[in-house]
Design an enzyme around this catalytic site. Structure first.
Site, PDB file in Angstrom:
ATOM      1  N   GLU A   1       4.503  -2.166   2.537  1.00  0.00           N
ATOM      2  CA  GLU A   1       5.403  -1.618   3.563  1.00  0.00           C
ATOM      3  C   GLU A   1       5.722  -0.207   3.106  1.00  0.00           C
ATOM      4  OE1 GLU A   1       6.351  -2.994   6.319  1.00  0.00           O
ATOM      5  OE2 GLU A   1       5.530  -4.977   5.936  1.00  0.00           O
TER       6      GLU A   1
ATOM      7  N   CYS B   1      12.882   3.854   6.462  1.00  0.00           N
ATOM      8  CA  CYS B   1      11.435   4.027   6.646  1.00  0.00           C
ATOM      9  C   CYS B   1      11.106   4.175   8.129  1.00  0.00           C
ATOM     10  CB  CYS B   1      10.687   2.861   6.034  1.00  0.00           C
ATOM     11  SG  CYS B   1      11.339   1.288   6.553  1.00  0.00           S
TER      12      CYS B   1
END
Ligand code: NAD
Length: 483
Positions: free
Chosen positions: A252, A286
């Site tokens: 990720e 993110c």
């Protein structure tokens, strides 16, 4: 000052074999909160050995019995919610209201994977439909084995929950290395494992930095699968390490996500969603929608609405109720964002709002919420993840141009579409290359929907049934059908 000197291995607190001491900071008060004695590769070895030994029994328990521990995890997190919110706000610098969202997210994640663990047990050995006479095929899903989990500092207890909960549900055993920047809230993971009497060796936690612990964990031949959340540079290194021994890896990584404001949007409403997409958690998300793509007919009005809202943001003590935005989580992250602001000055970017428009608090690793307009598409500020409260905007002449510009990125983690017509918003969303796309909404995250990205934003998906399957190996047993 608190001392973190022990690693949690095989349900015991073992004094770190390492000698290195790392300072754990409060980024608002700029004071040292704790001293962390980093682990040693020998601690990683011991943790992997414990996890390996615990694996067969943990797997054999079956999903329904494992689910009880996941529920207990959620219950204990809920009991400690207020205390962990404060710890997270102090160590991470995020506003207290944001830590409440984090804790609730983590609790929901453990509960969700308790349900998934039960469902997993129910479907073990199910018959597979096929068209061959006289043959039966049954499907089983086994744990991937010992997993190495490595997380960043921006959502303590959340990014770890997204890995630990599905890994436990699947029947994997764990060696967890949290970020060395936020070890205080993450240490609670081990404290909870101990409190709920998780079987010994099922969850081990080794503190330390990337080179000292992350790299030996990634390279450890006793780890069957790695799940990493963090930067692209480190993600690539983890993937290289996983190549040795053909070990599984999920990543990720970063993002440079777009937010599209179409010509039929309500400007005031759009401004609220744009704000939430970039200044939440001081931009250290993110999925931050850090590229604003607005129809040219609305651009001036939207920039004005954003400027008003940016001016109204209250920067200050994360523990104060009226704080909207805390400091960057570390001096290092502040300096990293400031390097981009320096580039912006060199490139002569046009700031609607930046540090020249406000007085920053006297203490804390603050960066002013910043909005640049008409940013060239070849500027590094347009293309690279900044991971701070810096929004770059461009206007476009059509929906098609907006879609094209949105997709013109190597990343593909998230996106938002804002339109007066929900059907149009969904149609545009279908044309975007990203894993999570919101329309006419802020960034709602739920354990049932997947998380992860296209392109260089990563490999695999967390959350939902996809998050569980990342920790499972599928096998089929095939033979003559019973008559
Ligand atoms: P980072 O890559 O510097 O560190 C992440 C983790 O990796 C830390 O625990 C660190 O100690 C460890 N690490 C460092 N070097 C290592 C090595 N050589 N081998 C193994 N582990 C190593 O990232 P960060 O600064 O902590 O976090 C910010 C980054 O995380 C941003 O790029 C952000 O986009 C990304 N992120 C992504 C998601 C997502 O879901 N896609 C979520 C949160 C953060």
């Amino acid at each position: 000052m608190r001392q973190l000197t022990h690693q949690f291995i095989n349900n015991q607190w073992i004094e770190s074999r390492g000698q290195r001491r790392l300072a754990v900071m409060d980024p608002y008060r700029q004071q040292q909160l704790a001293e962390l004695t980093a682990g040693h590769p020998a601690d990683v070895d011991a943790a992997v050995t414990a996890a390996r030994q615990a694996l067969p029994e943990w797997q054999a328990l079956g999903g329904a019995r494992r689910a009880a521990w996941l529920d207990a995890f959620a219950d204990t997190l809920a009991e400690r919610r207020e205390e962990l919110m404060t710890l997270s706000a102090t160590n991470n610098g995020k506003a207290l209201a944001e830590t409440a969202i984090d804790l609730d997210d983590a609790i929901a994640c453990y509960r969700y994977y308790a349900e998934q663990a039960r469902a997993l047990e129910q479907r073990q050995g199910r018959l597979v439909e096929h068209s061959m006479d006289g043959i039966e095929a049954r499907c089983y899903e086994d744990p991937a084995g010992v997993v190495g989990l490595i997380t960043p500092w921006n959502f303590p207890l959340v990014t770890s929950a997204w890995k630990i909960a599905p890994a436990l549900a699947a029947g994997c055993t764990i060696v967890f290395k949290p970020s060395e920047v936020t070890p205080l809230p993450e240490n609670a993971v081990a404290e909870i494992a101990e409190a709920i009497q998780l079987p010994a060796g099922v969850l081990n936690l080794v503190h330390g930095d990337g080179e000292g612990i992350g790299a030996p964990l990634s390279a450890h031949p006793g780890v069957d699968k790695l799940s990493f959340t963090g930067s692209n540079a480190v993600g690539e290194r983890v993937m290289h390490a996983a190549a040795d021994g053909v070990r599984g890896v999920s990543l990720e990584l970063g993002g440079k996500s777009p937010i599209l404001v179409l010509d039929d949007a309500d400007v005031e409403q759009a401004a609220d969603w744009v704000m939430a997409g970039i200044y939440f958690n001081s931009g250290q998300i993110c999925s931050a929608t850090s590229r604003l793509i607005v129809d040219q007919s609305l651009a001036e009005a939207l920039y004005n609405a954003l400027a008003q809202r940016i001016d109204a943001l209250h920067l200050g003590d994360p523990l104060a109720e009226d704080t909207d935005m805390g400091p960057m989580t570390s001096a290092r992250q502040r300096q990293s964002v400031e390097r981009y602001l320096q580039i912006a000055r060199q490139e002569g970017l046009s700031a609607v709002r930046d540090a020249s428009h406000r007085q920053l608090p006297e203490q804390g690793e603050f960066v002013a919420p910043t909005l640049f307009r008409d940013v060239p598409t070849d500027s590094s500020l347009w293309r690279e993840e900044i991971f701070g409260p810096v929004l770059c905007a461009r206007s476009v002449g059509s929906e098609q141009d907006a879609i094209q510009l949105a997709n013109d990125s190597d990343f593909g983690l998230a996106a938002t579409v804002i339109s007066g017509d929900p059907e149009r918003a969904r149609r545009v969303a279908r044309q975007l290359r990203a894993g999570s796309i919101w329309y006419n909404s802020e960034q709602v995250v739920m354990p049932e929907a997947s998380w992860g990205g296209f392109g260089i934003s990563g490999i695999g998906r967390e959350l939902g049934p996809w998050g569980l399957s990342g920790y499972l190996e599928v096998k089929h047993i095939i033979g003559p059908a019973a008559t």
